[in-house]
Each structure stands twice: as C-alpha cells, then as structure tokens.
Write a protein that holds these residues in place. Structure first.
Motif: not given
Length: 442
Positions: A245-274
């Motif tokens: 039952e454990a969830p998986i948190v995937y972390v990537s700056a360049t996720p594959s199309r497969k990963l983008l398609k399979e994981v619906s819950d998503r957060s996106e950040i397109f700028e650096r912390y600074h």
C-alpha cells in the motif's frame, strides 16, 4: 531487537553471505524466525531481482547438486543466485524499537516549494503516488522534508532511492543533518557496514534487490536517470521493496513521457529556489577536437575557457563523451594546472576527487556523465566537449547545465556546449531550458 533481527528485517539475503555466525543463522531458521527461500524458483524466476527472462536465467551443470541448475546473470554482481543457493528473510513479526525523530532544519521554503510540499504530503496521506516535476536547483529535496518527517512520526520506514551512487552520496549527509536522531543507512556498492534498524534508507536502486515488503514510503529521486529508466528489473525492485500500500514519490527534472502519463498527482516547479533563471547553454564550435586531442593538443577555445576559470578561481566540470577521451586528455589539462583531476565510473577515488573540487583542493574535473546529477557546488562552471555525441541526449544536457548557478550567491553560471556540429538533442535541451525560464509554476 537483536542484531540479527535488525539486519534481516525487510531484507532478502544470500544465506552463505550472512554477516553472522552460521550457528546463529541456523538457530533462527530452526525456531522459525528466519525463512529460507530458493534462489531460483520452480518457474525459473530469480527470487532476489525477479528476473525471469531466458536472456538472464541460464542453465549450467552443477557439481553441488549433481544436476542441471539455473542461475541469474542479471544480479550476479551482488552474489550469484542459483537453483541450489538459498536466500533468507526475517519471518517473525519485527519488533521495531520506538525512536524519536527530531527535525533540524532552519531553512525556509519558497511559496512554490511550500505548495509542492503540501501536495506531496496530501498524496502520501491518501496513499497515492506523486510526481515532483521540478527543474535542477528548484530545491526538490527540501520540499520532501515535511513528508519524510510525517512518515517517521507515524512510525513508518522511509526509503530514498536513486539510480546513481553520486546522488546517494550527496543526499546522505543532508538527510542525516535534518534528522539527527534518526538511524539512517546509506547503501551502495562497497558501502561500509552499518548497524541497527534504520528508519531511513538512502540507497542506489540496485540495492533494493535485497529488500522486500519493507518501506512504508518510497521516494525515487532522479527517476528518469540511467540505469533505472532503462531497466524494468529496477522498477520491479522498487515495487518489491515497498509495502503493497506504500505510495511512491517520484522526483525528476526531466521526467519521461511514461512517468508523466502514469502518475496523475503532480506538482511542478519551473524556477529555482533563489528566483534567478536557469543558465542557458552557449553553443561554441570546436571543429576537429577529437583529432586535436589525439595529437596531444587542447583546442585553443577550450584551453582559453579552462584558463579563464582557473584565473577567476571558479571550480569547473568539463564533460567528455567517453572514458578513453578523458584518460587521453587529463595529462594535457594538468599541464595547464596540476590540480585538475579526471573522474569516471571506473575511478575508485571519484568520491574523494569530487570532495577535492568542493573544498578547493582541486580546480576542475574532467568527467563523464556520472556527474551529470547529484553534485551541488557553489559557483560551479560547466563545459561539455563533444556535445554532439549520441551519449549526450537532451535530458543529460539539461542535467549537466543544471549543475551551474545553483547557489543564491552565484546564480548565473557559465554553461558552454563545445561541439563539432549542432544536433537536435542540443537544440532540444537549450529550448527546454529557455521554456522553463518562461513558464509559470504551479
């Protein structure tokens, strides 16, 4: 909890390589605390890596059992698994000791990081997998701290896995500093022995072959990286290592199309912390660089780039497409500065050399793609020699560019792609970085 229970709980291990006296292991088997599993199952599947393809499961004439045995070539570097070898697991209910998990981090998340952190936490509480799609330098690790702490406070075990050992070595001290009272194990090939029952395991994905039904929270960092993205057995290892039952948190700056398609819950950040934009690569022609290096000459443009960084006291990485080129060129670069080093996957001292670059003992490194991820050094400058080579796919070039400009004090690093002809992958990488700088995050 005994040392034997602490070691074997959640693990699946070759019986003959158990780091405990044979009599102690035998006693555990006889009293039912330890279960023995056949190395290769009746349907010719490796019980450790779950590989069953005829490409990897081979037969041989076995003197031990005086018949035909099967063995797994896929995970053989971790000790040979065959039909007549035995794996052991802890069978009895595990007595997890009570632990306090203090949280020691004085940093502050940006609004985008905070929003992503809350989304990850919500997904995990709902037992749903989540993708953190964030650019290099967005502060992906920091936004995971809350979710990890919540899991620890609930008595759950956490695994943070990454395909590359360099990423694991970068993450381990950071996590231990944030959770100073928590038992953290760092697992990779040739890692030193570690004792006790770990609440956090930081491991290369290959090490997950040795776990099953263990982790309540699984985090896969750099989920697009080789070899994880190219090896289905590593994906199976992640699934085997976590509880059902454990969830998986995937972390990537360049996720594959497969990963983008399979994981619906998503957060996106397109700028650096600074808040500063990502450094956009500059293309610079370096015609005939291979011939020049073979003739023991550094091309003028490249030598000028290196001398400029040395003169300014700026640490640098020079990526090259293969180990042979690195080994052939290092002597030439050391004529410019004896403190330049070379590092690649076959180098047993790569950890020490990266540390040398970090502390200023080394001025720069010639490197292969092993350092495209998992290295954060302030004011780092980056060059790619042979950016047109097929080894440098767009995702790799984006990661390489992401090594520069990561600190708030030095947010604008130099990224130069030296080439013998511009490729589509180079254009794609540059365009994607430019697009990241224009996009809104949410």
């Amino acid at each position: 909890m005994t040392d034997l229970e602490a070691f074997l709980s959640g693990r699946i291990w070759l019986r003959e390589f158990m780091p405990f006296p044979k009599g102690q292991v035998d006693e555990g088997i006889n009293c039912g605390d330890i279960t023995v599993v056949q190395g290769i199952t009746a349907d010719r599947t490796c019980a450790r890596c779950l590989e069953s393809s005829p490409q990897h499961i081979h037969s041989f004439s076995c003197a031990k059992c005086e018949g035909i045995c099967f063995y797994c070539r896929h995970c053989i570097q971790m000790g040979r698994i065959s039909s007549c070898t035995e794996l052991v697991t802890w069978a009895s209910p595990s007595h997890t000791p009570q632990q306090s998990h203090s949280f020691s981090w004085n940093g502050r998340l940006t609004p985008l990081q905070l929003q992503a952190s809350e989304k990850v936490s919500e997904s995990v509480k709902n037992r749903k997998s989540h993708l953190v799609y964030a650019v290099c330098g967005a502060g992906k690790t920091e936004l995971l701290f809350r979710t990890i702490h919540e899991a620890l406070q609930s008595g759950q075990s956490v695994c943070l896995a990454a395909p590359r050992v360099d990423v694991v070595l970068e993450l381990a001290p950071r996590l231990q500093a944030v959770f100073p009272d928590t038992v953290v194990h760092t697992l990779y090939r040739s890692a030193p022995a570690q004792t006790g029952r770990a609440s956090i395991v930081i491991a290369t994905t290959h090490q997950l072959y040795r776990f099953q039904n263990t982790f309540d929270l699984m985090i896969v960092d750099e989920a697009d990286a080789f070899p994880y993205s190219f090896d289905a057995a590593l994906e199976r290892a992640v699934l085997k290592a976590k509880t059902p039952e454990a969830p998986i948190v995937y972390v990537s700056a360049t996720p594959s199309r497969k990963l983008l398609k399979e994981v619906s819950d998503r957060s996106e950040i397109f700028e650096r912390y600074h808040g500063h934009p990502l450094p956009v690569p500059v293309f610079s022609s370096l015609w005939g660089y291979r011939q020049s290096l073979k003739k023991k000459r550094i091309p003028v443009k490249l030598a000028k780039w290196v001398k400029q960084k040395i003169g300014k006291g700026e640490p640098f990485l020079v990526f090259m497409p293969n180990i042979e080129m690195i080994d052939g060129a290092i002597g030439l670069f050391q004529e410019l500065d004896s403190r330049i080093e070379a590092v690649h996957s076959r180098d047993s001292l790569r950890k020490e050399k990266v540390m040398g670059l970090r502390n200023g003992r080394c001025t720069g490194l010639l490197t292969s793609t092993i350092l495209e991820r998992g290295i954060t050094i302030p004011n780092l400058q980056v060059a790619v020699v042979g950016a047109e080579d097929s080894v440098f796919e767009a995702s790799a070039l984006i990661q390489i560019a992401g090594r520069a400009g990561r600190s708030a004090e030095h947010p604008a690093g130099d990224v130069t792609f030296f080439h013998d002809g511009i490729t589509r992958e180079m254009d794609k990488a540059k365009n994607m970085i430019s697009n990241y700088n224009r996009r809104k995050s949410y």
